[in-house]
Design an enzyme around this catalytic site. Structure first.
Site, PDB file in Angstrom:
ATOM      1  N   ASP A   8       0.859  -1.175   0.000  1.00 57.24           N
ATOM      2  CA  ASP A   8       0.000   0.000   0.000  1.00 57.24           C
ATOM      3  C   ASP A   8       0.908   1.243   0.000  1.00 57.24           C
ATOM      4  O   ASP A   8       2.100   1.158   0.286  1.00 57.24           O
ATOM      5  CB  ASP A   8      -0.876  -0.047   1.255  1.00 57.24           C
ATOM      6  N   ASP A 174      -2.323  -0.758   5.677  1.00 53.86           N
ATOM      7  CA  ASP A 174      -2.763  -0.069   6.893  1.00 53.86           C
ATOM      8  C   ASP A 174      -4.265   0.137   7.003  1.00 53.86           C
ATOM      9  O   ASP A 174      -4.724   0.725   7.983  1.00 53.86           O
ATOM     10  CB  ASP A 174      -2.085   1.311   6.974  1.00 53.86           C
TER      11      ASP A 174
END
Length: 222
Positions: A8, A174
């Site tokens: 990410d 996250d």
């Protein structure tokens, strides 16, 4: 041998105050296996980041809506106009996408619409339900997207293109939109700033936050 990575961007390769952490440049450029950037951002953003990181352009964008690897771009959404129609309905009913007139957040977006997190969430979710769409909260924006389009599905596609099993990959993320990636990858890390869904889905939660957590995860692999 180090494993291929699927990473990410926001909250994972960034500093606590935002912006790409400079340590990402040397670390990812030196990683001796494929690196895939998987993000909710519009397609041009991760492609540009790969360019500046000086790594091959391997990208899962728009939460899996657009996938790019080995010079092959795939748009995975059959009805890409529906999120746009829903966004117009949201605005017509008094909602605000929140990005101003230029709206560079959505200007190049092909398969979904991003809305600021201070928008009217109840109205947004009501409109999404009417149009048969999902709303995903990435911690940075709400994403109005087609059900079933996920980063994990994008990882399966990229892995096949690169000749890997998806289980070969290690994922770091996250937020809620990383859960599907964690489910598909062979091993997963949520950084310490991750939301509850990402933390619960990950194999490991790092002690460090943001890029500190990512570096901690990668150090355990080499």
């Amino acid at each position: 041998m180090v494993p291929p990575l699927v990473l990410d961007i926001d909250g994972t390769l960034t500093s606590a105050t935002g912006g790409i952490d400079p340590r990402a440049f040397e670390t990812l450029r030196a990683w001796d296996a494929p690196v895939v950037l998987a993000t909710g951002k519009a397609f041009p953003y991760p492609v540009a980041l790969c360019h500046f990181l000086d790594i091959p352009e391997r990208v899962i964008a728009e939460n899996g809506g657009v996938v790019y690897a080995a010079d092959e771009v795939t748009v995975t959404v059959a009805d890409a106009d529906r999120p746009q129609a829903a966004a117009r309905a949201f605005v017509d009913r008094g909602g605000d996408l929140g990005w101003g007139a230029a709206d560079t957040v959505n200007r190049w977006r092909e398969t979904e619409v991003a809305i600021r997190r201070d928008a009217d969430e109840a109205l947004l979710r009501a409109v999404a339900e009417e149009f048969g769409l999902d709303v995903v909260d990435t911690g940075y924006a709400y994403h109005l997207k087609t059900a079933g389009v996920e980063k994990g599905r994008g990882l399966r596609s990229v892995a096949e293109t690169l000749g890997h099993d998806p289980a070969d990959f290690v994922a770091v993320g996250d937020s809620e939109n990383d859960v599907s990636t964690f489910d598909v990858a062979g091993r997963s890390f949520a950084v310490a700033n991750a939301d509850d869904r990402a933390r619960a889905a990950a194999d490991h939660v790092t002690d460090g936050s943001h890029m500190d957590g990512t570096l901690e995860a990668l150090a355990s692999l080499s």
